[in-house]
Design a protein around this motif. Structure first.
Motif, PDB file in Angstrom:
ATOM      1  N   UNK A  30       0.656  -1.499   0.212  1.00  0.00           N
ATOM      2  CA  UNK A  30       0.236  -0.309   0.186  1.00  0.00           C
ATOM      3  C   UNK A  30       1.081   1.771  -0.506  1.00  0.00           C
ATOM      4  N   UNK A  31       1.800   0.881   0.661  1.00  0.00           N
ATOM      5  CA  UNK A  31       3.363   2.166   0.607  1.00  0.00           C
ATOM      6  C   UNK A  31       3.551   2.975  -1.385  1.00  0.00           C
ATOM      7  N   UNK A  32       3.198   1.544  -2.084  1.00  0.00           N
ATOM      8  CA  UNK A  32       3.792   2.474  -3.449  1.00  0.00           C
ATOM      9  C   UNK A  32       2.972   2.798  -4.133  1.00  0.00           C
ATOM     10  N   UNK A  33       3.594   3.604  -5.394  1.00  0.00           N
ATOM     11  CA  UNK A  33       3.110   4.957  -5.464  1.00  0.00           C
ATOM     12  C   UNK A  33       2.606   4.375  -7.236  1.00  0.00           C
ATOM     13  N   UNK A  34       2.919   3.578  -7.404  1.00  0.00           N
ATOM     14  CA  UNK A  34       2.279   2.430  -8.564  1.00  0.00           C
ATOM     15  C   UNK A  34       1.036   1.930  -8.355  1.00  0.00           C
ATOM     16  N   UNK A  35      -0.004   1.478  -9.557  1.00  0.00           N
ATOM     17  CA  UNK A  35      -0.984   0.338  -9.162  1.00  0.00           C
ATOM     18  C   UNK A  35      -0.728  -1.402  -8.977  1.00  0.00           C
ATOM     19  N   UNK A  36      -1.393  -1.228  -7.995  1.00  0.00           N
ATOM     20  CA  UNK A  36      -1.608  -2.675  -7.320  1.00  0.00           C
ATOM     21  C   UNK A  36      -2.512  -3.450  -7.881  1.00  0.00           C
ATOM     22  N   UNK A  37      -2.941  -4.377  -8.575  1.00  0.00           N
ATOM     23  CA  UNK A  37      -3.903  -5.139  -8.387  1.00  0.00           C
ATOM     24  C   UNK A  37      -4.297  -6.556  -7.304  1.00  0.00           C
ATOM     25  N   UNK A  38      -5.186  -6.792  -6.904  1.00  0.00           N
ATOM     26  CA  UNK A  38      -5.221  -7.743  -5.928  1.00  0.00           C
ATOM     27  C   UNK A  38      -6.351  -8.696  -6.407  1.00  0.00           C
ATOM     28  N   UNK A  39      -5.968 -10.137  -7.007  1.00  0.00           N
ATOM     29  CA  UNK A  39      -7.559 -10.345  -7.378  1.00  0.00           C
ATOM     30  C   UNK A  39      -7.720 -11.491  -6.354  1.00  0.00           C
ATOM     31  N   UNK A  53      -1.688 -11.732  -7.205  1.00  0.00           N
ATOM     32  CA  UNK A  53      -1.250  -9.703  -6.692  1.00  0.00           C
ATOM     33  C   UNK A  53      -0.416  -9.796  -8.800  1.00  0.00           C
ATOM     34  N   UNK A  54      -0.923  -8.186  -8.505  1.00  0.00           N
ATOM     35  CA  UNK A  54       0.341  -7.790 -10.065  1.00  0.00           C
ATOM     36  C   UNK A  54       0.714  -6.008  -9.855  1.00  0.00           C
ATOM     37  N   UNK A  55       1.882  -5.947  -9.723  1.00  0.00           N
ATOM     38  CA  UNK A  55       2.082  -4.814  -9.478  1.00  0.00           C
ATOM     39  C   UNK A  55       3.319  -4.001 -10.670  1.00  0.00           C
ATOM     40  N   UNK A  56       2.344  -2.798 -11.279  1.00  0.00           N
ATOM     41  CA  UNK A  56       2.531  -2.111 -12.130  1.00  0.00           C
ATOM     42  C   UNK A  56       4.060  -1.431 -11.461  1.00  0.00           C
ATOM     43  N   UNK A  57       5.539  -1.878 -11.311  1.00  0.00           N
ATOM     44  CA  UNK A  57       6.336  -1.430 -10.765  1.00  0.00           C
ATOM     45  C   UNK A  57       7.594  -2.077 -11.061  1.00  0.00           C
ATOM     46  N   UNK A  58       8.595  -2.614 -11.486  1.00  0.00           N
ATOM     47  CA  UNK A  58      10.290  -3.424 -10.895  1.00  0.00           C
ATOM     48  C   UNK A  58      10.693  -3.127 -10.116  1.00  0.00           C
ATOM     49  N   UNK A  59      10.283  -4.150  -9.306  1.00  0.00           N
ATOM     50  CA  UNK A  59      10.725  -3.974  -7.975  1.00  0.00           C
ATOM     51  C   UNK A  59      11.563  -4.965  -7.471  1.00  0.00           C
ATOM     52  N   UNK A  60      12.172  -5.403  -6.288  1.00  0.00           N
ATOM     53  CA  UNK A  60      12.307  -5.794  -5.128  1.00  0.00           C
ATOM     54  C   UNK A  60      11.546  -6.967  -4.060  1.00  0.00           C
ATOM     55  N   UNK A  61      11.286  -7.419  -4.725  1.00  0.00           N
ATOM     56  CA  UNK A  61      10.475  -8.553  -3.409  1.00  0.00           C
ATOM     57  C   UNK A  61      11.237  -9.037  -2.175  1.00  0.00           C
ATOM     58  N   UNK A  62      10.571  -9.111  -1.736  1.00  0.00           N
ATOM     59  CA  UNK A  62      11.267 -10.008  -0.492  1.00  0.00           C
ATOM     60  C   UNK A  62      10.349 -11.662  -0.167  1.00  0.00           C
ATOM     61  N   UNK A  63      11.384 -12.096  -1.083  1.00  0.00           N
ATOM     62  CA  UNK A  63      10.817 -13.689  -1.028  1.00  0.00           C
ATOM     63  C   UNK A  63      10.679 -15.036  -0.051  1.00  0.00           C
ATOM     64  N   UNK A  64      11.276 -13.964   1.315  1.00  0.00           N
ATOM     65  CA  UNK A  64      11.267 -14.863   2.332  1.00  0.00           C
ATOM     66  C   UNK A  64       9.962 -14.531   2.572  1.00  0.00           C
ATOM     67  N   UNK A  65       9.305 -12.944   3.020  1.00  0.00           N
ATOM     68  CA  UNK A  65       7.757 -13.090   3.555  1.00  0.00           C
ATOM     69  C   UNK A  65       6.230 -13.830   2.403  1.00  0.00           C
ATOM     70  N   UNK A  66       7.266 -13.685   1.044  1.00  0.00           N
ATOM     71  CA  UNK A  66       6.195 -14.397   0.867  1.00  0.00           C
ATOM     72  C   UNK A  66       6.105 -15.949   0.718  1.00  0.00           C
TER      73      UNK A  66
END
Length: 138
Positions: A30-39, A53-66
């Motif tokens: 929710x802190x991102x400044x781009x579109x995020x879609x949750x289906x 979850x679709x994130x309209x931004x290239x970014x680092x994702x914490x794989x451990x959280x997922x």
């Protein structure tokens, strides 16, 4: 319902139904400044129902959280409308500051600056134990 494709960004797929919001919150999307879609509750031949979850931004994702929340998820990296990388998430052996120890006597309850560290002790049942007091998360 129509969810547009993303030109550059990340798609987190194969999330168990009802776990999408948990990942969204844990990754602080929710802190991102781009579109995020949750289906949520999308039909899936393999899973029956799933979240995406679709994130309209290239970014680092914490794989451990997922991996901690949904170890069967996949991460798809999209660049210029093309899938360029796909990662299968795994259950992490160790998680740091993803969950909090519930033991009120644990040192992490007293020492607020101490990292919350848990180690995977039972892979089959996805049980993590606190590094300091051995209390299990599940």
């Amino acid at each position: 319902m129509k969810i547009d494709s993303i030109k550059n960004g990340i798609v987190i797929d194969h999330i168990g139904a009802k776990k999408g919001m948990e990942i969204y919150e844990a990754l602080k999307l929710k802190e991102l400044d781009c579109s995020v879609a949750i289906i949520t509750n999308a039909k899936s031949e393999k899973m029956g129902r799933k979240d995406i979850i679709k994130i309209d931004k290239d970014m680092e994702i914490n794989m451990d959280v997922i991996g901690f929340i949904e170890p069967n998820a996949t991460i798809n990296v999209v660049k210029d409308d093309k899938l360029v990388d796909k990662y299968n998430v795994k259950l992490p052996e160790k998680i740091v500051n993803i969950a909090k120890c519930q033991n009120p006597r644990c040192i992490t309850s007293i020492e607020k600056d101490l990292d919350q560290v848990f180690h995977l002790t039972d892979k089959e049942n996805q049980v993590y134990r606190c590094q300091y007091c051995e209390m299990s998360l599940k």
